[in-house]
Design a protein around this motif. Structure first.
Motif, mmCIF file in Angstrom:
data_model
loop_
_atom_site.group_PDB
_atom_site.id
_atom_site.type_symbol
_atom_site.label_atom_id
_atom_site.label_comp_id
_atom_site.label_asym_id
_atom_site.label_seq_id
_atom_site.Cartn_x
_atom_site.Cartn_y
_atom_site.Cartn_z
ATOM 1 N N UNK A 91 0.639 -1.050 -0.184
ATOM 2 C CA UNK A 91 -0.034 -0.148 0.184
ATOM 3 C C UNK A 91 0.875 1.247 -0.168
ATOM 4 N N UNK A 92 1.754 1.183 0.811
ATOM 5 C CA UNK A 92 2.904 2.267 0.748
ATOM 6 C C UNK A 92 3.327 2.608 -0.622
ATOM 7 N N UNK A 93 3.972 1.594 -1.101
ATOM 8 C CA UNK A 93 4.678 1.685 -2.573
ATOM 9 C C UNK A 93 3.521 2.192 -3.680
ATOM 10 N N UNK A 94 2.382 1.492 -3.723
ATOM 11 C CA UNK A 94 1.426 2.181 -4.435
ATOM 12 C C UNK A 94 0.862 3.772 -4.273
ATOM 13 N N UNK A 95 1.056 4.022 -3.076
ATOM 14 C CA UNK A 95 0.656 5.505 -2.945
ATOM 15 C C UNK A 95 1.778 6.184 -3.262
ATOM 16 N N UNK A 96 2.936 5.874 -2.915
ATOM 17 C CA UNK A 96 4.096 6.768 -3.350
ATOM 18 C C UNK A 96 4.399 6.803 -4.971
ATOM 19 N N UNK A 97 3.823 5.724 -5.555
ATOM 20 C CA UNK A 97 3.911 5.778 -6.859
ATOM 21 C C UNK A 97 2.798 6.695 -7.364
ATOM 22 N N UNK A 98 1.540 6.674 -6.958
ATOM 23 C CA UNK A 98 0.690 7.594 -7.190
ATOM 24 C C UNK A 98 0.814 9.024 -6.932
ATOM 25 N N UNK A 99 1.560 9.317 -5.896
ATOM 26 C CA UNK A 99 2.121 10.627 -5.826
ATOM 27 C C UNK A 99 3.151 11.106 -6.797
ATOM 28 N N UNK A 100 3.840 10.147 -7.225
ATOM 29 C CA UNK A 100 5.062 10.669 -8.210
ATOM 30 C C UNK A 100 4.474 10.789 -9.559
ATOM 31 N N UNK A 101 3.211 10.215 -10.002
ATOM 32 C CA UNK A 101 2.524 10.310 -10.918
ATOM 33 C C UNK A 101 1.864 11.659 -11.075
ATOM 34 N N UNK A 102 1.241 12.104 -9.733
ATOM 35 C CA UNK A 102 0.523 13.116 -9.693
ATOM 36 C C UNK A 102 1.604 14.374 -9.820
ATOM 37 N N UNK A 103 2.780 14.226 -9.263
ATOM 38 C CA UNK A 103 3.976 15.373 -9.431
ATOM 39 C C UNK A 103 4.420 15.426 -10.637
ATOM 40 N N UNK A 104 4.143 14.299 -11.592
ATOM 41 C CA UNK A 104 4.976 14.306 -12.830
ATOM 42 C C UNK A 104 6.247 13.896 -12.880
ATOM 43 N N UNK A 105 6.512 13.164 -11.829
ATOM 44 C CA UNK A 105 7.880 12.308 -11.774
ATOM 45 C C UNK A 105 7.678 10.919 -11.819
ATOM 46 N N UNK A 106 7.348 10.446 -12.777
ATOM 47 C CA UNK A 106 6.717 9.007 -13.154
ATOM 48 C C UNK A 106 7.994 8.311 -13.297
#
Length: 110
Positions: A91-106
């Motif tokens: 869950x933490x990894x998925x949330x971090x990935x979601x935040x990085x996509x929102x910030x544009x740092x995929x």
């Protein structure tokens, strides 16, 4: 039916303070994992709630399923702890990935 009453008696014999201590230890561990330098306190609180909630959800679901399958409380507790920790990490990894996509740092390079 005897195993069910034995499990209920074993849970009733656990001191309440032990359950509270284990819950607090898990919460402190999740706070340590969620604490990232340079992140706002509101974001840390969101991460702690996400990790602690997913850990409890996955752990308790596994615990109940293993007990329902007929295993003892110690086996169920051990598997519940392992799956709970893995669930919090996922869950933490998925949330971090979601935040990085929102910030544009995929991180996928897209």
């Amino acid at each position: 039916m005897a195993a069910d009453s034995h499990t209920q008696q074993a849970l009733a014999d656990l001191p309440t303070w032990l359950l509270i201590l284990v819950a607090l230890a898990g919460l402190v561990g999740e706070m340590r994992q969620a604490d990232v330098p340079g992140v706002a306190m509101s974001e840390i609180i969101k991460r702690v709630v996400l990790r602690f909630g997913s850990s409890a959800l996955f752990g308790m679901a596994t615990l109940l399923l293993v007990i329902a399958a007929g295993s003892g409380p110690y086996v169920a507790g051990g598997l519940g702890i392992v799956v709970g920790l893995l669930g919090a990490d996922v869950a933490g990894a998925l949330y971090t990935r979601y935040l990085s996509r929102q910030a544009g740092v995929d991180s996928d390079g897209k």
